[in-house]
Design an enzyme around this catalytic site. Structure first.
Site, PDB file in Angstrom:
ATOM      1  N   ASP A 273      -4.561  12.380  11.080  1.00 12.41           N
ATOM      2  CA  ASP A 273      -4.207  11.854   9.763  1.00 12.41           C
ATOM      3  C   ASP A 273      -2.916  11.028   9.817  1.00 12.41           C
ATOM      4  O   ASP A 273      -1.929  11.456  10.433  1.00 12.41           O
ATOM      5  CB  ASP A 273      -4.008  13.050   8.812  1.00 12.41           C
ATOM      6  CG  ASP A 273      -3.690  12.628   7.401  1.00 12.41           C
ATOM      7  OD1 ASP A 273      -4.595  12.093   6.753  1.00 12.41           O
ATOM      8  OD2 ASP A 273      -2.538  12.820   6.946  1.00 12.41           O
ATOM      9  N   GLU A 335      -6.473   7.764  12.246  1.00  8.25           N
ATOM     10  CA  GLU A 335      -6.521   7.065  10.954  1.00  8.25           C
ATOM     11  C   GLU A 335      -5.533   5.910  11.051  1.00  8.25           C
ATOM     12  O   GLU A 335      -4.365   6.035  10.690  1.00  8.25           O
ATOM     13  CB  GLU A 335      -6.138   7.991   9.799  1.00  8.25           C
ATOM     14  CG  GLU A 335      -6.390   7.312   8.459  1.00  8.25           C
ATOM     15  CD  GLU A 335      -5.596   7.894   7.301  1.00  8.25           C
ATOM     16  OE1 GLU A 335      -5.977   7.638   6.158  1.00  8.25           O
ATOM     17  OE2 GLU A 335      -4.585   8.586   7.528  1.00  8.25           O
TER      18      GLU A 335
HETATM   19  C1  NOJ Z   1      -4.591  10.155   4.631  1.00 13.19           C
HETATM   20  C2  NOJ Z   1      -5.671  11.058   4.075  1.00 13.19           C
HETATM   21  O1  NOJ Z   1      -6.933  10.478   4.346  1.00 13.19           O
HETATM   22  C3  NOJ Z   1      -5.397  11.175   2.575  1.00 13.19           C
HETATM   23  O2  NOJ Z   1      -6.457  11.796   1.904  1.00 13.19           O
HETATM   24  C4  NOJ Z   1      -4.108  11.951   2.414  1.00 13.19           C
HETATM   25  O3  NOJ Z   1      -3.802  12.007   1.048  1.00 13.19           O
HETATM   26  C5  NOJ Z   1      -2.954  11.263   3.161  1.00 13.19           C
HETATM   27  N1  NOJ Z   1      -3.307  10.847   4.501  1.00 13.19           N
HETATM   28  C6  NOJ Z   1      -1.803  12.219   3.297  1.00 13.19           C
HETATM   29  O4  NOJ Z   1      -2.129  13.254   4.224  1.00 13.19           O
END
Ligand code: NOJ
Length: 623
Positions: A273, A335
């Site tokens: 993430d 991500e």
């Molecule tokens: C990216 C995640 O996909 C999202 O859902 C989240 O709110 C933020 N990172 C913070 O962890």
């Protein structure tokens, strides 16, 4: 600004071997290896098994050809009647996922959490939140997944923890606590300091204001005051999500230990993430001001000093080495919202290919407002990803739990209500599964679920939708329960009070109905994943663009350099389009249709004059 780096706007707000790969790869090492293995098995008298979802194709790690399916656990399947999905629910749907052609599932965070950000605020990295089940349930899911050839990938949140994590509780208790330096703390600056903005002064405590203009992606200053230590801590996201201090080696040690905990239990890898935001500028320079305000009323600023800092790559290289010490081709997915392919290449480790195996390529699937089905830009980007990441395997993605679903976003580039959404979904799936890339899908994409955004602020569950209303309505719309049946609660739960409402579309858009319906979205999805798995050119071949200046039709050749080639064409417009796909790159030979969603193209036997109906795709072989 949204939760994302500033250069990637949330659409609805204004919102790896393959170093030999070339544009037209004559015969990859993969193919040669497969051919040798095939000859060897024939020699030994053993028949070669038909590929199964999740099986390792000889010579290539499983993830290179995988279909990865993201599951938002709150919304997939409830088995205990609390209106919230759970791990046993996922286990109960493994037959479905296997049949769908899924090789791995990425499960959004299921760890104990106060659920401020629905799990992305982790309070304990080595357990399961009771609302999703138990550690034993997770072990069973991993074991049952194996029987179904479905690997389990967990979401690992390393940028921040919950403010209720013991690490942070300790850190915030005193400046002398051994964990104090596990998070990013700052004394702040005097509110009288020249140059302090009126906005910074809004966050004044004890005469101190945040040290700079860093804005939280979720609204307000990214600095939060803690009276007990008379300091601010930094949070890229909600204030309940304090950022870990990755400049402290103890943090890396603790986070790698948490990852090992799950690797030891048999998970196939992680989706990382917000991984570009691990480090911030130690000198705390102001981010560049972009002018105007975001949905929460804060000044719009860039992320030069808070995202994609070079220090992160050292951590990722060590993480890759740690994960690679486990057997079975464990994988790291990132991500990675990045501004261009050159930046993406760094996340593979460039020529060394020693960082993430699969940094997500968001450049194709998330263009911006009213994403446009534009053949030129798709062509350009697919070839860029194919040729400019040092042989790394692209990972394309059109949907996730943070963005309006592609079925709603994509079209002619305008918010045109006349666009046939289900057809748009089909053409995007056809692209996703026929280009040389690992494919990442999101639950609901398989059946054509649409975004169902709340219409009243009081119904919103995602906190950014409450603070940002009405400019930012939050992410509930793309997180609604999976639609399994036309029955009560769409078969998601026995409880009428589901955590988010069941969208009205469930009566017709659901697994039960679509599995019986000819030409359904579900049937299309299953046929595409099966074809991709069983067709050597689609699975292993290189790509050559055909008809490369056509603005309306995206077409290409997939070939391993031996055997039949596969030709693919997608009409990106609402009008019929006629193409001729003969070119020097295409061999002369018998043409036959492998798969199409256009009944008129089912008996196509020539490449010279193919008329594609609106938003249709045709896939054929030439031998
Ligand atoms: C990216 C995640 O996909 C999202 O859902 C989240 O709110 C933020 N990172 C913070 O962890």
């Amino acid at each position: 600004m949204s939760f994302r780096p500033a250069h990637v706007l949330r659409t609805h707000i204004s919102r790896r071997l393959a170093s030999l790969r070339t544009m037209y790869r004559p015969a990859s090492l993969t193919t040669l290896f497969a051919a040798l293995l095939f000859a060897a098995t024939l020699f030994s008298g053993t028949a070669i098994a038909q590929s199964l979802p999740g099986s390792t194709i000889a010579g290539a790690p499983w993830w290179q050809h995988a279909v990865v399916y993201e599951i938002y656990p709150r919304s997939f399947q409830d088995t205990n009647g609390d209106g919230i999905g759970d791990l046993n629910g996922i286990t109960s749907r493994l037959d479905y996922l296997q049949h769908l052609g899924v090789d791995a599932i990425w499960i959004a965070p299921m760890y104990p959490s106060p659920q401020v950000d629905f799990g992305y605020d982790i309070s304990n990295y080595e357990a399961v939140d009771p609302q999703y089940g138990t550690l034993a349930d997770m072990d069973r899911l991993i074991a049952e997944g194996k029987k179904h050839h479905v690997r389990i990938l967990l979401d690992m949140v390393l940028n921040h923890t919950s403010d209720k994590a013991q690490w942070f509780i300790d850190s915030a208790s005193s400046r002398t606590n051994p964990k104090h330096n596990w998070y990013v703390w700052n004394d702040g600056i005097s509110a009288d300091t020249p140059g302090v903005s009126a906005w910074q002064k809004r966050f004044e405590h004890e005469g101190k204001v945040p040290p700079n203009n860093w804005v939280s992606g979720f609204g307000g200053s990214a600095w939060q005051w803690v009276p007990a230590v008379h300091q601010f801590y930094y949070h890229e996201f909600y204030k309940q999500q304090p950022d870990l201090n990755w400049r402290n080696p103890e943090v890396e040690k603790a986070c790698f230990a948490a990852m090992r905990f799950w690797l030891d239990r048999g998970v196939a890898g992680f989706r990382l993430d917000a991984i570009p935001t691990l480090f911030e500028d130690p000198k705390l320079h102001n981010n560049p001001e972009l002018g105007g305000t975001n949905a929460y009323g804060d000044p719009r600023v860039g992320d030069t000093y808070t995202s994609n800092l070079p220090e992160v790559h050292g951590v990722i290289r060590r993480m890759r080495a740690m994960v690679s010490s486990y057997p079975g081709d464990r994988v790291l997915i990132g991500e990675t919202y990045l501004p261009n392919t050159a930046e993406l290449d760094k996340w593979y480790g460039g020529a060394a290919q020693n960082e993430l195996q699969l940094p997500m390529d968001m450049l194709l699937g998330f263009h911006g407002d009213h994403d446009k089905l534009d053949a030129d830009s798709f062509r350009k980007h697919i070839m860029e990803a194919e040729t400019q990441v040092h042989g790394g395997r692209p990972l394309f993605v059109f949907d996730n739990h943070d963005n309006v679903r592609a079925i709603n976003r994509y079209g002619d580039g305008t918010p045109n209500p006349a666009v046939d959404r289900p057809l748009v979904n089909k053409v995007l799936d056809a692209v996703l599964f026929t280009v040389p890339a690992t494919a990442l899908t999101y639950y609901g994409e398989d059946i054509g679920m649409v975004t169902t955004t709340p219409t009243r602020r009081e119904d919103v569950k995602d906190p950014i939708g409450i603070t940002g209303w009405p400019k930012e309505k939050g992410r509930d719309g793309e997180r609604t329960p999976m639609q399994w049946t036309p029955g009560p609660q769409a078969g998601f739960s026995t409880n009428p009070h589901t955590w988010l409402p069941i969208p009205p579309s469930y009566k017709t858009v659901n697994v039960e109905v679509e599995s019986k319906e000819a030409h359904s979205q579900l049937e299309w999805f299953e046929k595409l994943t099966a074809l991709r798995r069983d067709n050597p050119a689609l699975r292993d071949g290189g790509i050559t663009m055909l008809d490369p200046t056509n603005p309306s039709v995206l077409s290409y050749l997939r070939s391993t350099g031996s055997g039949a080639v596969t030709v693919v064409a997608h009409n990106f417009t609402a009008q019929p389009q006629t193409v001729s796909l003969t070119s020097a790159a295409v061999p002369h030979g018998a043409v036959h249709t492998l798969l199409t969603d256009a009944p008129s193209l089912e008996s196509t036997t020539s490449l010279t004059h193919i008329t594609l109906p609106p938003y249709s795709s045709w896939i054929g072989s030439v031998k």
